[in-house]
Scaffold this motif. Sequence first.
Motif, PDB file in Angstrom:
ATOM      1  N   PRO A 105     -73.891  23.417  51.724  1.00 33.98           N
ATOM      2  CA  PRO A 105     -74.775  24.258  51.008  1.00 33.98           C
ATOM      3  C   PRO A 105     -74.658  23.988  49.293  1.00 33.98           C
ATOM      4  N   LYS A 106     -75.475  24.227  48.652  1.00 33.98           N
ATOM      5  CA  LYS A 106     -75.500  23.963  47.038  1.00 33.98           C
ATOM      6  C   LYS A 106     -74.415  24.907  46.333  1.00 33.98           C
ATOM      7  N   ASP A 107     -73.903  25.958  47.070  1.00 39.15           N
ATOM      8  CA  ASP A 107     -72.820  26.784  46.330  1.00 39.15           C
ATOM      9  C   ASP A 107     -71.638  26.233  46.820  1.00 39.15           C
ATOM     10  N   ALA A 128     -71.032  21.693  44.394  1.00 37.23           N
ATOM     11  CA  ALA A 128     -71.348  20.665  44.962  1.00 37.23           C
ATOM     12  C   ALA A 128     -73.075  20.087  44.390  1.00 37.23           C
ATOM     13  N   ALA A 129     -73.589  21.327  44.112  1.00 38.15           N
ATOM     14  CA  ALA A 129     -74.886  21.134  43.643  1.00 38.15           C
ATOM     15  C   ALA A 129     -75.112  20.691  41.959  1.00 38.15           C
ATOM     16  N   ASP A 130     -74.064  20.912  41.485  1.00 39.88           N
ATOM     17  CA  ASP A 130     -74.023  20.333  39.979  1.00 39.88           C
ATOM     18  C   ASP A 130     -73.734  18.719  39.779  1.00 39.88           C
ATOM     19  N   LEU A 131     -73.360  18.353  40.751  1.00 38.34           N
ATOM     20  CA  LEU A 131     -73.015  16.852  40.804  1.00 38.34           C
ATOM     21  C   LEU A 131     -74.040  16.091  41.150  1.00 38.34           C
ATOM     22  N   HIS A 132     -74.399  14.790  40.508  1.00 40.30           N
ATOM     23  CA  HIS A 132     -75.350  14.071  40.755  1.00 40.30           C
ATOM     24  C   HIS A 132     -74.833  12.530  40.497  1.00 40.30           C
ATOM     25  N   ARG A 145     -71.967  15.495  35.785  1.00 40.14           N
ATOM     26  CA  ARG A 145     -72.592  16.764  36.026  1.00 40.14           C
ATOM     27  C   ARG A 145     -72.888  17.387  34.522  1.00 40.14           C
ATOM     28  N   ASP A 146     -73.658  18.330  34.344  1.00 36.95           N
ATOM     29  CA  ASP A 146     -74.312  18.660  32.999  1.00 36.95           C
ATOM     30  C   ASP A 146     -73.069  19.642  32.550  1.00 36.95           C
ATOM     31  N   GLN A 185     -72.851  11.323  50.417  1.00 32.59           N
ATOM     32  CA  GLN A 185     -74.097  10.973  50.763  1.00 32.59           C
ATOM     33  C   GLN A 185     -74.959  12.182  50.653  1.00 32.59           C
ATOM     34  N   THR A 186     -74.740  13.533  50.687  1.00 37.28           N
ATOM     35  CA  THR A 186     -75.613  14.507  50.426  1.00 37.28           C
ATOM     36  C   THR A 186     -75.772  14.341  48.896  1.00 37.28           C
ATOM     37  N   ILE A 187     -74.607  14.130  48.157  1.00 35.58           N
ATOM     38  CA  ILE A 187     -74.987  14.384  46.353  1.00 35.58           C
ATOM     39  C   ILE A 187     -75.853  13.262  45.979  1.00 35.58           C
ATOM     40  N   THR A 188     -75.710  12.063  46.803  1.00 32.82           N
ATOM     41  CA  THR A 188     -76.621  11.064  46.470  1.00 32.82           C
ATOM     42  C   THR A 188     -77.876  11.306  46.872  1.00 32.82           C
TER      43      THR A 188
END
Length: 192
Positions: A105-107, A128-132, A145-146, A185-188
């Motif tokens: 999940p994003k949180d 995890a959603a903040d990482l790219h 991340r920003d 893999q999810t982040i990518t």
Amino acid sequence: MNSCIVFPERLLIYHAGTGRSMFLGCLRVTTIFVFAFFTLVVAPTHLYAENEPLWIAGAVMASGTIPLLTVAYVSSPFVANIHLRLPQFTRYSRDLLFRYSQSLPKDAKLEITTMNFIGKPRVSLVRAADLHAVRERFGMVNYARDTKDINSKRPWWMGRAVRQFGVHGGTPLKDGSGIWDNISQTITKRSN
């Protein structure tokens, strides 16, 4: 009910390796000593020598400064380890944990431990959603991340939040093996 819990609340999912972490810490401290020796001992000797031009003292100072700046630039995003904060329901079986990591999940929160320049651990709590996925600093940084909002709310004396992370290789883990692979893999996928 607690006797059925298999995994801790903070699960280690990535570890760079003790040897790699120690080598990098020693390299950083060594460059500090080289910098101090060249700028405080050798450079003043050449500066106050009567027969030598001033550019020699400048070159000596540069030869102590360049390694320090290079090691600082290349090694600052090094990630020593990553912990995943697990929700209660995922802590009961490996299957639940693995499915959770595949559909993260994003949180979901990650505790990413980097080292500051003198080798002191610095933990960043990251969603995890903040990482790219990125490719920066000659490939040494592969996640970012920003941090603009975080830095605007931080007091000046705390320093800036860590923006770039370098996660490379890693050692095999007993409990968290395969979990980081699913998360990366999810982040990518989210980055594309």
